[in-house]
Design an enzyme around this catalytic site. Structure first.
Site, PDB file in Angstrom:
ATOM      1  N   TYR A  11      -1.452  34.345 -36.509  1.00 14.17           N
ATOM      2  CA  TYR A  11      -0.931  35.562 -35.877  1.00 14.17           C
ATOM      3  C   TYR A  11       0.594  35.595 -35.867  1.00 14.17           C
ATOM      4  CZ  TYR A  11       0.167  38.705 -31.920  1.00 14.17           C
ATOM      5  OH  TYR A  11       0.697  39.677 -31.109  1.00 14.17           O
ATOM      6  N   ILE A  12       1.211  34.608 -35.254  1.00  9.78           N
ATOM      7  CA  ILE A  12       2.674  34.609 -35.171  1.00  9.78           C
ATOM      8  C   ILE A  12       3.284  34.280 -36.525  1.00  9.78           C
ATOM      9  CG2 ILE A  12       4.677  33.550 -34.067  1.00  9.78           C
ATOM     10  CD1 ILE A  12       2.919  33.106 -31.588  1.00  9.78           C
ATOM     11  N   ASN A  32      -3.688  25.552 -43.623  1.00 15.21           N
ATOM     12  CA  ASN A  32      -4.990  25.038 -44.051  1.00 15.21           C
ATOM     13  C   ASN A  32      -6.120  26.047 -43.813  1.00 15.21           C
ATOM     14  OD1 ASN A  32      -5.498  24.948 -41.291  1.00 15.21           O
ATOM     15  ND2 ASN A  32      -5.611  22.706 -41.173  1.00 15.21           N
ATOM     16  N   ALA A  73       1.928  25.864 -36.716  1.00 18.31           N
ATOM     17  CA  ALA A  73       0.581  25.385 -37.030  1.00 18.31           C
ATOM     18  C   ALA A  73      -0.020  24.524 -35.923  1.00 18.31           C
ATOM     19  CB  ALA A  73       0.605  24.607 -38.346  1.00 18.31           C
ATOM     20  N   ASN A  91      -3.291  17.146 -34.053  1.00 17.43           N
ATOM     21  CA  ASN A  91      -2.669  18.269 -34.752  1.00 17.43           C
ATOM     22  C   ASN A  91      -1.272  18.585 -34.219  1.00 17.43           C
ATOM     23  OD1 ASN A  91      -3.066  20.584 -36.716  1.00 17.43           O
ATOM     24  ND2 ASN A  91      -2.546  21.696 -34.846  1.00 17.43           N
ATOM     25  N   TYR A 140      -2.745  20.775 -23.976  1.00 16.07           N
ATOM     26  CA  TYR A 140      -1.978  21.686 -24.825  1.00 16.07           C
ATOM     27  C   TYR A 140      -0.498  21.629 -24.466  1.00 16.07           C
ATOM     28  CZ  TYR A 140       0.075  26.064 -26.449  1.00 16.07           C
ATOM     29  OH  TYR A 140       0.909  26.997 -27.015  1.00 16.07           O
ATOM     30  N   ASN A 169       3.770  35.244 -23.258  1.00 12.53           N
ATOM     31  CA  ASN A 169       2.523  35.756 -23.831  1.00 12.53           C
ATOM     32  C   ASN A 169       2.809  36.694 -24.998  1.00 12.53           C
ATOM     33  OD1 ASN A 169       0.095  34.977 -21.819  1.00 12.53           O
ATOM     34  ND2 ASN A 169       1.973  35.304 -20.654  1.00 12.53           N
TER      35      ASN A 169
END
Length: 327
Positions: A11-12, A32, A73, A91, A140, A169
């Site tokens: 999205y971004i 990926n 990513a 990740n 996160y 947001n």
């Protein structure tokens, strides 16, 4: 200038890729496609690959003569990060380390990092400034903060010039409403409400109606995707004269869950079922940004300060892409 956009099919990242191209840069997308969409990349150069693949990163950086790397990513689902924290540490932390190592080996020292307001956790005071305590309350936020610290130490060693941009947001659709938000599963509030207005979701749930806010529901700061991406361009320009930049990116104006629901109803002209549910653990009553530093130092000025205009762009995209991206 050639820019490697890691996560550029998301999205971004896809909106950033389009804005880079429009500004005269030469973006190369590295993704990926685990959560991104090939069709969102457009005509930009595309390399399908994983950030864990050090050799492919080196090859890509050298082949395209990359001068700057932008990193989008990351995995971003707070709830999932609690359930499978090692997935997020691999990740968001380990792969970021591999990326930075590849950059060092290839002689690329400019880096723009997509961070988050989640590094602040539940703030003691709002609006939140860059100096507010960093006390993340989930994996996160912890992994994003760990990546920030990695960048800091690499910069202190004289091997990196970087900008960390802490989003609130992100929402709306960019590139004239052609690049929107398509997650699977979707967890972000505005797309979920829009899907209810379209009849794709049965209802919208409000988690908590007894918060100390004007209408009892949580208040959040929403920033249009193009305003967000524009700040990246401004930060990139400033990296020529600075080795370490940190900015909050938000409108500084909070909207409650009920206000967002009502605005979607106004924009769409549709009514839908709204269900009140219990609070979710860890939700702060109010999260709003103080983006004075970005406005002052970067000359950044959001062009979409009003929620109604932001939602209108998202409504346009979802109606033109009722089933999301084709691939």
């Amino acid at each position: 200038m050639k820019v490697l956009v890691c996560g550029g099919a998301g999205y971004i990242g896809s909106n950033m890729t389009a804005m880079l191209a429009a500004a005269g840069f030469e973006p190369v997308v590295f993704d990926n496609l685990s959560t991104g969409h090939r069709s969102a990349v457009g005509s930009a150069e595309f390399v399908e690959g994983d950030l864990a693949d050090y050799e492919l990163l080196i090859k890509t950086l050298n082949k395209y003569k990359i001068e700057v790397v932008m990193h989008f990513a990351a995995f971003i689902e707070v709830g999932e990060s609690v359930q499978v924290p090692l997935k997020y540490y691999h990740n968001n932390v380990s792969c970021t380390q591999i990326l930075l190592s590849a950059m060092e080996a290839a002689g690329v020292d400019k880096f723009v990092f997509s961070s988050t307001a989640a590094v602040y956790g539940i703030p003691e005071h709002v609006p939140i400034t860059e100096d507010s305590p960093k006390q993340p309350i989930n994996p996160y936020g912890e992994t994003k903060l760990a990546a920030e610290r990695m960048c800091h130490h690499q910069s202190q060693a004289g091997k990196l010039r970087y900008a960390t941009l802490r989003y609130f947001n992100a929402c709306g659709a960019g590139a004239n409403g052609t690049l929107g938000e398509d997650h699977s599963p979707e967890s972000h509030l505005i797309p979920l409400i829009i899907k209810a207005a379209m009849g794709k979701n049965r209802e919208v749930q409000i988690y908590g109606t007894d918060y100390p806010t004007p209408d009892g529901t949580c208040v959040r700061d929403y920033i249009h995707i193009e305003d967000l991406c524009n700040a990246h361009l401004l930060a990139l320009e400033k990296l020529d004269r600075n080795s370490e930049l940190i900015y909050n990116l938000g409108n500084g104006r909070g909207y409650s869950v009920r206000e967002v629901i009502d605005t979607v109803k106004q924009v769409s002209g549709k009514d839908f079922k709204v269900v009140e549910a219990d609070r979710r653990p860890g939700d702060s009553p109010i999260l709003t940004s103080d983006a004075t530093k970005a406005r002052t130092e970067l000359g950044w000025k959001p062009q979409f300060p009003k929620l109604k205009k932001i939602i209108a762009t998202a409504w346009q995209w979802h109606n033109e892409h009722p089933d999301g991206y084709p691939n």
